[in-house]
Design a protein around this motif. Structure first.
Motif, PDB file in Angstrom:
ATOM      1  N   VAL A  28       1.551 -36.768  71.642  1.00 26.93           N
ATOM      2  CA  VAL A  28       2.211 -36.432  70.381  1.00 26.93           C
ATOM      3  C   VAL A  28       1.276 -35.486  69.641  1.00 26.93           C
ATOM      4  O   VAL A  28       0.148 -35.847  69.318  1.00 26.93           O
ATOM      5  CB  VAL A  28       2.517 -37.698  69.547  1.00 26.93           C
ATOM      6  CG1 VAL A  28       3.038 -37.313  68.167  1.00 26.93           C
ATOM      7  CG2 VAL A  28       3.537 -38.568  70.275  1.00 26.93           C
ATOM      8  N   ILE A  29       1.761 -34.265  69.395  1.00 27.07           N
ATOM      9  CA  ILE A  29       0.919 -33.255  68.747  1.00 27.07           C
ATOM     10  C   ILE A  29       1.244 -33.089  67.270  1.00 27.07           C
ATOM     11  O   ILE A  29       0.578 -32.346  66.571  1.00 27.07           O
ATOM     12  CB  ILE A  29       1.012 -31.895  69.475  1.00 27.07           C
ATOM     13  CG1 ILE A  29       2.444 -31.376  69.492  1.00 27.07           C
ATOM     14  CG2 ILE A  29       0.419 -31.999  70.871  1.00 27.07           C
ATOM     15  CD1 ILE A  29       2.574 -29.939  69.986  1.00 27.07           C
ATOM     16  N   GLY A  30       2.303 -33.788  66.806  1.00 29.71           N
ATOM     17  CA  GLY A  30       2.647 -33.712  65.395  1.00 29.71           C
ATOM     18  C   GLY A  30       3.732 -34.697  65.034  1.00 29.71           C
ATOM     19  O   GLY A  30       4.486 -35.147  65.891  1.00 29.71           O
ATOM     20  N   GLU A  31       3.777 -35.030  63.735  1.00 28.78           N
ATOM     21  CA  GLU A  31       4.798 -35.913  63.193  1.00 28.78           C
ATOM     22  C   GLU A  31       5.350 -35.280  61.925  1.00 28.78           C
ATOM     23  O   GLU A  31       4.591 -34.744  61.124  1.00 28.78           O
ATOM     24  CB  GLU A  31       4.225 -37.289  62.844  1.00 28.78           C
ATOM     25  CG  GLU A  31       3.730 -38.081  64.026  1.00 28.78           C
ATOM     26  CD  GLU A  31       3.207 -39.454  63.620  1.00 28.78           C
ATOM     27  OE1 GLU A  31       3.421 -39.886  62.458  1.00 28.78           O
ATOM     28  OE2 GLU A  31       2.573 -40.109  64.463  1.00 28.78           O
ATOM     29  N   ALA A  32       6.676 -35.373  61.753  1.00 29.73           N
ATOM     30  CA  ALA A  32       7.322 -34.836  60.555  1.00 29.73           C
ATOM     31  C   ALA A  32       8.222 -35.909  59.956  1.00 29.73           C
ATOM     32  O   ALA A  32       8.794 -36.719  60.676  1.00 29.73           O
ATOM     33  CB  ALA A  32       8.142 -33.599  60.904  1.00 29.73           C
ATOM     34  N   LYS A  33       8.350 -35.889  58.624  1.00 26.49           N
ATOM     35  CA  LYS A  33       9.141 -36.911  57.942  1.00 26.49           C
ATOM     36  C   LYS A  33      10.539 -36.440  57.548  1.00 26.49           C
ATOM     37  O   LYS A  33      11.337 -37.214  57.046  1.00 26.49           O
ATOM     38  CB  LYS A  33       8.389 -37.447  56.729  1.00 26.49           C
ATOM     39  CG  LYS A  33       8.143 -36.430  55.641  1.00 26.49           C
ATOM     40  CD  LYS A  33       7.320 -37.047  54.513  1.00 26.49           C
ATOM     41  CE  LYS A  33       6.993 -36.078  53.420  1.00 26.49           C
ATOM     42  NZ  LYS A  33       6.362 -34.843  53.821  1.00 26.49           N
ATOM     43  N   ASP A  34      10.846 -35.163  57.784  1.00 28.29           N
ATOM     44  CA  ASP A  34      12.195 -34.657  57.499  1.00 28.29           C
ATOM     45  C   ASP A  34      12.432 -33.358  58.269  1.00 28.29           C
ATOM     46  O   ASP A  34      11.524 -32.838  58.919  1.00 28.29           O
ATOM     47  CB  ASP A  34      12.419 -34.459  55.987  1.00 28.29           C
ATOM     48  CG  ASP A  34      11.475 -33.444  55.357  1.00 28.29           C
ATOM     49  OD1 ASP A  34      11.306 -32.333  55.922  1.00 28.29           O
ATOM     50  OD2 ASP A  34      10.917 -33.733  54.300  1.00 28.29           O
ATOM     51  N   GLY A  35      13.649 -32.860  58.188  1.00 30.17           N
ATOM     52  CA  GLY A  35      14.024 -31.662  58.929  1.00 30.17           C
ATOM     53  C   GLY A  35      13.238 -30.425  58.555  1.00 30.17           C
ATOM     54  O   GLY A  35      12.849 -29.640  59.431  1.00 30.17           O
ATOM     55  N   HIS A  36      12.976 -30.245  57.258  1.00 31.72           N
ATOM     56  CA  HIS A  36      12.209 -29.071  56.822  1.00 31.72           C
ATOM     57  C   HIS A  36      10.823 -29.064  57.462  1.00 31.72           C
ATOM     58  O   HIS A  36      10.377 -28.051  57.998  1.00 31.72           O
ATOM     59  CB  HIS A  36      12.049 -29.052  55.292  1.00 31.72           C
ATOM     60  CG  HIS A  36      13.286 -28.693  54.553  1.00 31.72           C
ATOM     61  ND1 HIS A  36      13.913 -27.483  54.681  1.00 31.72           N
ATOM     62  CD2 HIS A  36      14.022 -29.404  53.669  1.00 31.72           C
ATOM     63  CE1 HIS A  36      14.990 -27.447  53.915  1.00 31.72           C
ATOM     64  NE2 HIS A  36      15.080 -28.606  53.294  1.00 31.72           N
ATOM     65  N   GLU A  37      10.167 -30.215  57.398  1.00 32.31           N
ATOM     66  CA  GLU A  37       8.821 -30.319  57.957  1.00 32.31           C
ATOM     67  C   GLU A  37       8.846 -30.127  59.476  1.00 32.31           C
ATOM     68  O   GLU A  37       7.933 -29.526  60.046  1.00 32.31           O
ATOM     69  CB  GLU A  37       8.224 -31.682  57.591  1.00 32.31           C
ATOM     70  CG  GLU A  37       6.750 -31.775  57.833  1.00 32.31           C
ATOM     71  CD  GLU A  37       6.139 -33.073  57.325  1.00 32.31           C
ATOM     72  OE1 GLU A  37       4.894 -33.157  57.377  1.00 32.31           O
ATOM     73  OE2 GLU A  37       6.865 -34.001  56.910  1.00 32.31           O
ATOM     74  N   LEU A  41       6.504 -27.445  61.497  1.00 36.71           N
ATOM     75  CA  LEU A  41       5.595 -27.894  62.557  1.00 36.71           C
ATOM     76  C   LEU A  41       5.995 -27.344  63.924  1.00 36.71           C
ATOM     77  O   LEU A  41       5.127 -27.012  64.735  1.00 36.71           O
ATOM     78  CB  LEU A  41       5.528 -29.421  62.593  1.00 36.71           C
ATOM     79  CG  LEU A  41       4.744 -30.072  61.462  1.00 36.71           C
ATOM     80  CD1 LEU A  41       4.841 -31.594  61.542  1.00 36.71           C
ATOM     81  CD2 LEU A  41       3.285 -29.633  61.486  1.00 36.71           C
ATOM     82  N   TYR A  42       7.290 -27.239  64.182  1.00 40.37           N
ATOM     83  CA  TYR A  42       7.733 -26.693  65.475  1.00 40.37           C
ATOM     84  C   TYR A  42       7.217 -25.263  65.648  1.00 40.37           C
ATOM     85  O   TYR A  42       6.695 -24.912  66.702  1.00 40.37           O
ATOM     86  CB  TYR A  42       9.256 -26.717  65.605  1.00 40.37           C
ATOM     87  CG  TYR A  42       9.699 -26.226  66.957  1.00 40.37           C
ATOM     88  CD1 TYR A  42       9.732 -27.091  68.043  1.00 40.37           C
ATOM     89  CD2 TYR A  42      10.030 -24.889  67.166  1.00 40.37           C
ATOM     90  CE1 TYR A  42      10.090 -26.643  69.311  1.00 40.37           C
ATOM     91  CE2 TYR A  42      10.391 -24.432  68.424  1.00 40.37           C
ATOM     92  CZ  TYR A  42      10.422 -25.313  69.487  1.00 40.37           C
ATOM     93  OH  TYR A  42      10.770 -24.851  70.737  1.00 40.37           O
ATOM     94  N   MET A  43       7.357 -24.446  64.610  1.00 42.20           N
ATOM     95  CA  MET A  43       6.916 -23.050  64.707  1.00 42.20           C
ATOM     96  C   MET A  43       5.407 -22.957  64.886  1.00 42.20           C
ATOM     97  O   MET A  43       4.920 -22.097  65.612  1.00 42.20           O
ATOM     98  CB  MET A  43       7.371 -22.263  63.478  1.00 42.20           C
ATOM     99  CG  MET A  43       8.876 -22.062  63.456  1.00 42.20           C
ATOM    100  SD  MET A  43       9.489 -20.924  62.183  1.00 42.20           S
ATOM    101  CE  MET A  43       8.860 -21.617  60.693  1.00 42.20           C
ATOM    102  N   ARG A  44       4.674 -23.863  64.266  1.00 42.07           N
ATOM    103  CA  ARG A  44       3.212 -23.833  64.358  1.00 42.07           C
ATOM    104  C   ARG A  44       2.685 -24.436  65.658  1.00 42.07           C
ATOM    105  O   ARG A  44       1.779 -23.898  66.287  1.00 42.07           O
ATOM    106  CB  ARG A  44       2.598 -24.555  63.161  1.00 42.07           C
ATOM    107  CG  ARG A  44       1.101 -24.316  63.060  1.00 42.07           C
ATOM    108  CD  ARG A  44       0.481 -24.913  61.828  1.00 42.07           C
ATOM    109  NE  ARG A  44       0.284 -26.339  62.071  1.00 42.07           N
ATOM    110  CZ  ARG A  44       0.400 -27.295  61.151  1.00 42.07           C
ATOM    111  NH1 ARG A  44       0.738 -26.993  59.925  1.00 42.07           N
ATOM    112  NH2 ARG A  44       0.193 -28.550  61.465  1.00 42.07           N
ATOM    113  N   LEU A  45       3.267 -25.555  66.091  1.00 41.37           N
ATOM    114  CA  LEU A  45       2.721 -26.308  67.216  1.00 41.37           C
ATOM    115  C   LEU A  45       3.350 -25.990  68.577  1.00 41.37           C
ATOM    116  O   LEU A  45       2.747 -26.251  69.603  1.00 41.37           O
ATOM    117  CB  LEU A  45       2.850 -27.815  66.951  1.00 41.37           C
ATOM    118  CG  LEU A  45       2.154 -28.331  65.688  1.00 41.37           C
ATOM    119  CD1 LEU A  45       2.498 -29.795  65.460  1.00 41.37           C
ATOM    120  CD2 LEU A  45       0.653 -28.126  65.784  1.00 41.37           C
ATOM    121  N   LYS A  46       4.575 -25.485  68.586  1.00 34.53           N
ATOM    122  CA  LYS A  46       5.297 -25.154  69.829  1.00 34.53           C
ATOM    123  C   LYS A  46       5.330 -26.325  70.827  1.00 34.53           C
ATOM    124  O   LYS A  46       4.860 -26.196  71.965  1.00 34.53           O
ATOM    125  CB  LYS A  46       4.697 -23.916  70.503  1.00 34.53           C
ATOM    126  CG  LYS A  46       4.609 -22.701  69.622  1.00 34.53           C
ATOM    127  CD  LYS A  46       5.958 -22.126  69.333  1.00 34.53           C
ATOM    128  CE  LYS A  46       5.806 -20.786  68.631  1.00 34.53           C
ATOM    129  NZ  LYS A  46       6.755 -20.564  67.589  1.00 34.53           N
TER     130      LYS A  46
END
Length: 149
Positions: A28-37, A41-46
């Motif tokens: 797991v390379i990232g966690e987000a709490k809503d769609g905006h986040e 994170l998707y654009m940054r972490l790929k």
């Protein structure tokens, strides 16, 4: 090993999914709490894979899927939903999600869904066969977390 972004408004649910993903040998390379986040994170972490809750504040999972598909038409997403949200699941699949899981998530169902989306993935499960058999019908639950941020 897949790089995974976990999206859910519930910290406990994010931790449960993270624990299961890592038990299957992925990261797991990232966690987000809503769609905006999730989009940021998707654009940054790929990541290779996104697990996406449907019902969240700010931006729901279906809208987030639609936005992620605009950014990357090849994005791989597993929707995570509660019982009784069949219409929302259908909308999510139509929007581009590759699969879905019903809460509470089961480790073996997560494994199956990942394998459907990534059929050529090498299974890097860190569980022994005995542990996997014990978990087959068990949900992974974490004890209450004292410092929820």
């Amino acid at each position: 090993m897949l790089k995974v972004l976990v999206v859910d408004d519930s910290l406990i649910m994010r931790r449960n999914v993270t624990k299961m993903v890592e038990a299957l040998g992925h990261k797991v390379i990232g966690e987000a709490k809503d769609g905006h986040e999730s989009i940021t994170l998707y654009m940054r972490l790929k990541p290779d894979l996104v697990t996406m809750d449907i019902t969240m504040p700010e931006m729901d999972g279906i809208t987030a899927v639609q936005e992620l598909k605009k950014i990357d038409k090849h994005v791989k997403i597993i929707m995570v939903t509660s019982h009784g949200q069949e219409e929302m699941v259908i909308n999510a699949i139509r929007s581009g999600a590759g699969g879905y899981l019903l809460k509470p998530i089961n480790l073996m169902k997560l494994r199956e869904t990942i394998r459907k989306i990534f059929p050529n993935i090498v299974d890097e499960t860190t569980l022994t066969q005995k542990e996997a058999a014990l978990l087959e019908n068990e949900d992974i639950c974490l004890p209450e977390i004292e410092n929820i941020s």
